[in-house]
Design a protein around this motif. Structure first.
Motif, PDB file in Angstrom:
ATOM      1  N   LEU B  24       0.682  -1.111   0.070  1.00  0.00           N
ATOM      2  CA  LEU B  24      -0.104  -0.089   0.021  1.00  0.00           C
ATOM      3  C   LEU B  24       0.695   1.061  -0.047  1.00  0.00           C
ATOM      4  O   LEU B  24       0.370   2.365  -0.360  1.00  0.00           O
ATOM      5  CB  LEU B  24      -0.885   0.107   1.157  1.00  0.00           C
ATOM      6  CG  LEU B  24      -1.994  -1.089   1.183  1.00  0.00           C
ATOM      7  CD1 LEU B  24      -2.843  -0.934   2.511  1.00  0.00           C
ATOM      8  CD2 LEU B  24      -3.026  -0.725   0.047  1.00  0.00           C
ATOM      9  N   ASP B  25       2.095   1.169   0.680  1.00  0.00           N
ATOM     10  CA  ASP B  25       2.629   2.398   0.574  1.00  0.00           C
ATOM     11  C   ASP B  25       3.892   2.587  -0.434  1.00  0.00           C
ATOM     12  O   ASP B  25       4.776   3.564  -0.417  1.00  0.00           O
ATOM     13  CB  ASP B  25       3.362   2.689   2.082  1.00  0.00           C
ATOM     14  CG  ASP B  25       2.061   3.411   2.703  1.00  0.00           C
ATOM     15  OD1 ASP B  25       1.415   3.865   2.224  1.00  0.00           O
ATOM     16  OD2 ASP B  25       2.369   3.219   4.174  1.00  0.00           O
ATOM     17  N   LYS B  26       4.505   1.244  -0.765  1.00  0.00           N
ATOM     18  CA  LYS B  26       5.591   1.258  -1.497  1.00  0.00           C
ATOM     19  C   LYS B  26       5.261   1.020  -3.019  1.00  0.00           C
ATOM     20  O   LYS B  26       3.952   0.667  -3.308  1.00  0.00           O
ATOM     21  CB  LYS B  26       6.607   0.253  -0.995  1.00  0.00           C
ATOM     22  CG  LYS B  26       7.126   0.628   0.346  1.00  0.00           C
ATOM     23  CD  LYS B  26       7.914   1.954   0.466  1.00  0.00           C
ATOM     24  CE  LYS B  26       8.660   2.071   1.958  1.00  0.00           C
ATOM     25  NZ  LYS B  26       9.702   3.055   1.651  1.00  0.00           N
ATOM     26  N   GLY B  27       6.187   0.617  -3.955  1.00  0.00           N
ATOM     27  CA  GLY B  27       5.743   0.329  -5.078  1.00  0.00           C
ATOM     28  C   GLY B  27       5.762   1.509  -6.091  1.00  0.00           C
ATOM     29  O   GLY B  27       5.695   2.520  -5.650  1.00  0.00           O
ATOM     30  N   LEU B  28       5.801   1.257  -7.626  1.00  0.00           N
ATOM     31  CA  LEU B  28       5.499   2.344  -8.502  1.00  0.00           C
ATOM     32  C   LEU B  28       4.311   3.009  -8.300  1.00  0.00           C
ATOM     33  O   LEU B  28       3.377   2.564  -8.173  1.00  0.00           O
ATOM     34  CB  LEU B  28       6.000   1.997  -9.691  1.00  0.00           C
ATOM     35  CG  LEU B  28       7.271   1.846 -10.473  1.00  0.00           C
ATOM     36  CD1 LEU B  28       7.241   1.266 -11.719  1.00  0.00           C
ATOM     37  CD2 LEU B  28       7.741   3.003 -10.491  1.00  0.00           C
ATOM     38  N   VAL B  29       4.591   4.354  -8.394  1.00  0.00           N
ATOM     39  CA  VAL B  29       3.356   5.307  -8.433  1.00  0.00           C
ATOM     40  C   VAL B  29       3.539   6.081  -9.743  1.00  0.00           C
ATOM     41  O   VAL B  29       4.726   6.595  -9.953  1.00  0.00           O
ATOM     42  CB  VAL B  29       2.984   6.021  -7.367  1.00  0.00           C
ATOM     43  CG1 VAL B  29       1.878   7.130  -7.532  1.00  0.00           C
ATOM     44  CG2 VAL B  29       2.730   5.619  -6.212  1.00  0.00           C
ATOM     45  N   ILE B  30       2.479   5.890 -10.763  1.00  0.00           N
ATOM     46  CA  ILE B  30       2.780   6.647 -12.069  1.00  0.00           C
ATOM     47  C   ILE B  30       1.923   7.480 -12.259  1.00  0.00           C
ATOM     48  O   ILE B  30       0.258   7.253 -12.043  1.00  0.00           O
ATOM     49  CB  ILE B  30       2.689   5.681 -13.154  1.00  0.00           C
ATOM     50  CG1 ILE B  30       3.973   4.890 -12.921  1.00  0.00           C
ATOM     51  CG2 ILE B  30       2.560   6.226 -14.501  1.00  0.00           C
ATOM     52  CD1 ILE B  30       4.014   3.756 -13.989  1.00  0.00           C
ATOM     53  N   ASP B  31       1.728   8.977 -12.425  1.00  0.00           N
ATOM     54  CA  ASP B  31       0.858   9.994 -12.296  1.00  0.00           C
ATOM     55  C   ASP B  31      -0.395   9.934 -13.424  1.00  0.00           C
ATOM     56  O   ASP B  31      -1.171  10.380 -13.059  1.00  0.00           O
ATOM     57  CB  ASP B  31       1.412  11.213 -12.205  1.00  0.00           C
ATOM     58  CG  ASP B  31       2.473  11.460 -13.186  1.00  0.00           C
ATOM     59  OD1 ASP B  31       2.632  10.836 -14.225  1.00  0.00           O
ATOM     60  OD2 ASP B  31       3.444  12.589 -13.127  1.00  0.00           O
ATOM     61  N   VAL B  32       0.050   9.112 -14.775  1.00  0.00           N
ATOM     62  CA  VAL B  32      -1.059   9.083 -15.544  1.00  0.00           C
ATOM     63  C   VAL B  32      -2.072   7.954 -15.142  1.00  0.00           C
ATOM     64  O   VAL B  32      -3.192   8.027 -15.502  1.00  0.00           O
ATOM     65  CB  VAL B  32      -0.663   8.848 -16.917  1.00  0.00           C
ATOM     66  CG1 VAL B  32       0.335   9.994 -17.546  1.00  0.00           C
ATOM     67  CG2 VAL B  32       0.054   7.610 -17.126  1.00  0.00           C
ATOM     68  N   PHE B  33      -1.769   7.110 -14.309  1.00  0.00           N
ATOM     69  CA  PHE B  33      -2.798   6.346 -13.736  1.00  0.00           C
ATOM     70  C   PHE B  33      -3.372   6.806 -12.638  1.00  0.00           C
ATOM     71  O   PHE B  33      -2.991   7.342 -11.730  1.00  0.00           O
ATOM     72  CB  PHE B  33      -2.093   4.871 -13.264  1.00  0.00           C
ATOM     73  CG  PHE B  33      -1.211   4.162 -14.525  1.00  0.00           C
ATOM     74  CD1 PHE B  33      -1.431   4.539 -15.742  1.00  0.00           C
ATOM     75  CD2 PHE B  33      -0.473   3.363 -14.239  1.00  0.00           C
ATOM     76  CE1 PHE B  33      -0.712   3.995 -16.780  1.00  0.00           C
ATOM     77  CE2 PHE B  33       0.556   2.694 -15.087  1.00  0.00           C
ATOM     78  CZ  PHE B  33       0.296   3.077 -16.357  1.00  0.00           C
ATOM     79  N   ALA B  34      -4.693   6.581 -12.573  1.00  0.00           N
ATOM     80  CA  ALA B  34      -5.484   6.858 -11.188  1.00  0.00           C
ATOM     81  C   ALA B  34      -5.302   6.051 -10.216  1.00  0.00           C
ATOM     82  O   ALA B  34      -4.692   4.743 -10.455  1.00  0.00           O
ATOM     83  CB  ALA B  34      -7.011   6.884 -11.626  1.00  0.00           C
ATOM     84  N   ARG B  35      -5.492   6.133  -9.083  1.00  0.00           N
ATOM     85  CA  ARG B  35      -5.271   5.156  -7.842  1.00  0.00           C
ATOM     86  C   ARG B  35      -6.738   4.938  -7.184  1.00  0.00           C
ATOM     87  O   ARG B  35      -7.576   5.668  -6.804  1.00  0.00           O
ATOM     88  CB  ARG B  35      -4.356   5.956  -6.891  1.00  0.00           C
ATOM     89  CG  ARG B  35      -3.820   4.495  -5.992  1.00  0.00           C
ATOM     90  CD  ARG B  35      -2.379   4.684  -5.280  1.00  0.00           C
ATOM     91  NE  ARG B  35      -2.374   3.664  -4.621  1.00  0.00           N
ATOM     92  CZ  ARG B  35      -1.930   3.802  -3.234  1.00  0.00           C
ATOM     93  NH1 ARG B  35      -1.788   4.755  -2.399  1.00  0.00           N
ATOM     94  NH2 ARG B  35      -2.037   2.510  -2.595  1.00  0.00           N
ATOM     95  N   VAL B  36      -6.746   3.661  -7.052  1.00  0.00           N
ATOM     96  CA  VAL B  36      -7.940   3.216  -6.245  1.00  0.00           C
ATOM     97  C   VAL B  36      -8.310   3.835  -4.799  1.00  0.00           C
ATOM     98  O   VAL B  36      -7.456   4.363  -4.307  1.00  0.00           O
ATOM     99  CB  VAL B  36      -8.248   1.692  -5.911  1.00  0.00           C
ATOM    100  CG1 VAL B  36      -9.375   1.190  -5.227  1.00  0.00           C
ATOM    101  CG2 VAL B  36      -8.001   0.965  -7.299  1.00  0.00           C
ATOM    102  N   SER B  37      -9.427   4.298  -4.736  1.00  0.00           N
ATOM    103  CA  SER B  37      -9.555   4.875  -3.214  1.00  0.00           C
ATOM    104  C   SER B  37      -9.448   4.068  -2.027  1.00  0.00           C
ATOM    105  O   SER B  37      -9.736   2.799  -2.025  1.00  0.00           O
ATOM    106  CB  SER B  37     -10.997   5.457  -3.073  1.00  0.00           C
ATOM    107  OG  SER B  37     -11.516   5.573  -1.899  1.00  0.00           O
ATOM    108  N   LEU B  38      -8.533   4.401  -1.257  1.00  0.00           N
ATOM    109  CA  LEU B  38      -8.272   3.351  -0.272  1.00  0.00           C
ATOM    110  C   LEU B  38      -8.714   4.083   1.283  1.00  0.00           C
ATOM    111  O   LEU B  38      -7.954   4.196   2.287  1.00  0.00           O
ATOM    112  CB  LEU B  38      -6.568   3.378   0.045  1.00  0.00           C
ATOM    113  CG  LEU B  38      -5.957   2.851  -1.324  1.00  0.00           C
ATOM    114  CD1 LEU B  38      -4.533   2.816  -0.857  1.00  0.00           C
ATOM    115  CD2 LEU B  38      -6.497   1.535  -1.471  1.00  0.00           C
TER     116      LEU B  38
END
Lengths: 242, 139
Positions: B24-38
């Motif tokens: 949930l806190d690490k791993g790649l984050v890419i700004d063109v992808f949305a992120r599921v609401s947590l």
């Protein structure tokens, strides 16, 4: 239909034979979007996806299976792209970055180590070391526990001492393990852990790393709990482009 | 009181709780992808601080100290606990406030978003209990 993204790997012939299933109630098949020699593991994104245990497990399982035979760049849980084309465009736009990162992480795995004190042993240590705490403890005990306010003030001092002890002891776990790793990364603060650290370890040294962890585990038994998880996809060692 | 977990084979959900922070806190984050609401999950790390700093925790610590029989395991000569290879008297595996905080979080974790599905009702702390039983059997 939007596209759920698990992670990136170097494209090779074996990917399509893996038969992975993804997040969502009907566990849709995982497929690959390819561009510039890189393949993104994706599946159709289910409607109303939330972070449920089942889906967190599916995300982790897909990456875990990919990581067995491939270097993999894991996405943080929950990445949803508008469509496959957007994923391909992202791979194209930063192909060099992803490719370099994949090369660097090839044959490397992450081990996450969480250590926490055994509470009673930690309390004994802080009381043993601090004459002031010890005498306040004795005084409160004689007073049948003292007033709630006194108990609370004392408890707060104990909590403070435990915090300091945590910081002091974390090096005893982290430093010996770091000797067997290429890189380390601090994990988030969770679980009242005195250490939550991830290590990037070459596959050839994984056994050696685990041996050291086992040695620490025995050495600190009854004083702290050392929990090792891995080998994992390198969640803590991936960086976004830019 | 120690566990060695090898997440390898099936990547079974038995280890999931232990590596939630990474997923949930690490791993790649890419700004063109949305992120599921947590909703409910992003509070994970914050919750720890709240629980640890709570009045209840202070009172628990105070009471735990009052209960400790320092004389029984060598009295005040404890600073060298670490050097002396750990005191053997402390076999009490009872859950302390530290683990308690973790459990409170794991409960809020399972409550946070499992309201609609039975398979996900299995609270993380039930699993932990099972695993500590396993640990004790090993000893």
């Amino acid at each position: 239909m939007s596209t759920y993204v698990y992670g990136f790997v170097h494209d090779d012939g074996s990917l399509d034979e893996m038969e992975l299933s993804g997040v969502g109630e009907d566990a849709p098949p995982v497929r690959f979007v390819r561009a510039h020699g890189i393949a993104a593991a994706v599946s159709d994104a289910p409607q109303g996806l939330r972070a449920k245990r089942r889906d967190l497990a599916a995300h982790q399982e897909v990456l875990q299976r990919l990581a067995r035979n491939h270097g993999v760049l894991p996405m943080r849980f929950g990445a949803v792209s508008e469509d496959d084309d957007t994923v391909a465009a992202e791979l194209g736009r930063f192909a060099d970055h992803y490719s370099t990162l994949l090369d660097r992480l090839e044959d490397r795995v992450e081990f996450n180590v969480k250590a926490s004190h055994v509470e009673e042993a930690a309390l004994r240590t802080v009381l043993g070391e601090d004459e002031g705490l010890r005498s306040r403890n004795e005084a409160l005990r004689k007073a049948g526990g003292g007033t709630p306010a006194e108990r609370m003030a004392f408890g707060e001092q104990v909590a403070q001492a435990l915090e300091e002890l945590k910081q002091r002891d974390s090096g005893a776990v982290v430093e010996p393990l770091a000797e067997h790793a290429e890189r380390t990364a601090q994990g988030p603060l969770v679980d009242g852990c005195l250490a939550n650290v991830s290590f990037l370890v070459h596959r050839d040294r994984a056994e050696e790393f685990l041996g050291e962890a086992e040695r620490l585990r025995r050495e600190f038994d009854a004083y702290m709990e050392v929990r090792v998880n891995g080998p994992l996809p390198p969640y803590s060692f991936v960086t976004s482009p830019q | 009181m120690t566990v060695m977990q090898q997440t390898g084979g099936g990547g079974g959900s038995g280890d999931l709780y232990e590596i939630l922070d990474l997923i949930l806190d690490k791993g790649l984050v890419i700004d063109v992808f949305a992120r599921v609401s947590l909703v409910g999950i992003e509070l994970l790390t914050v919750d720890v601080r709240i629980v640890v700093a709570s009045v209840d925790t202070y009172l628990r610590f105070a009471e735990a100290c009052n209960r400790l029989d320092l004389a029984a395991s060598g009295g005040a000569g404890l600073p060298d606990l670490l050097d002396s290879g750990m005191e053997k008297g402390s076999r009490s595996k009872s859950k302390g406030a530290l683990t308690g905080a973790a459990e409170a979080i794991s409960e809020s974790f399972s409550k946070g978003r499992d309201e609609d599905r039975d398979e996900e009702k299995q609270p993380a702390h039930a699993r932990r209990r099972t695993s500590s039983k396993r640990k004790e059997e090993k000893e």
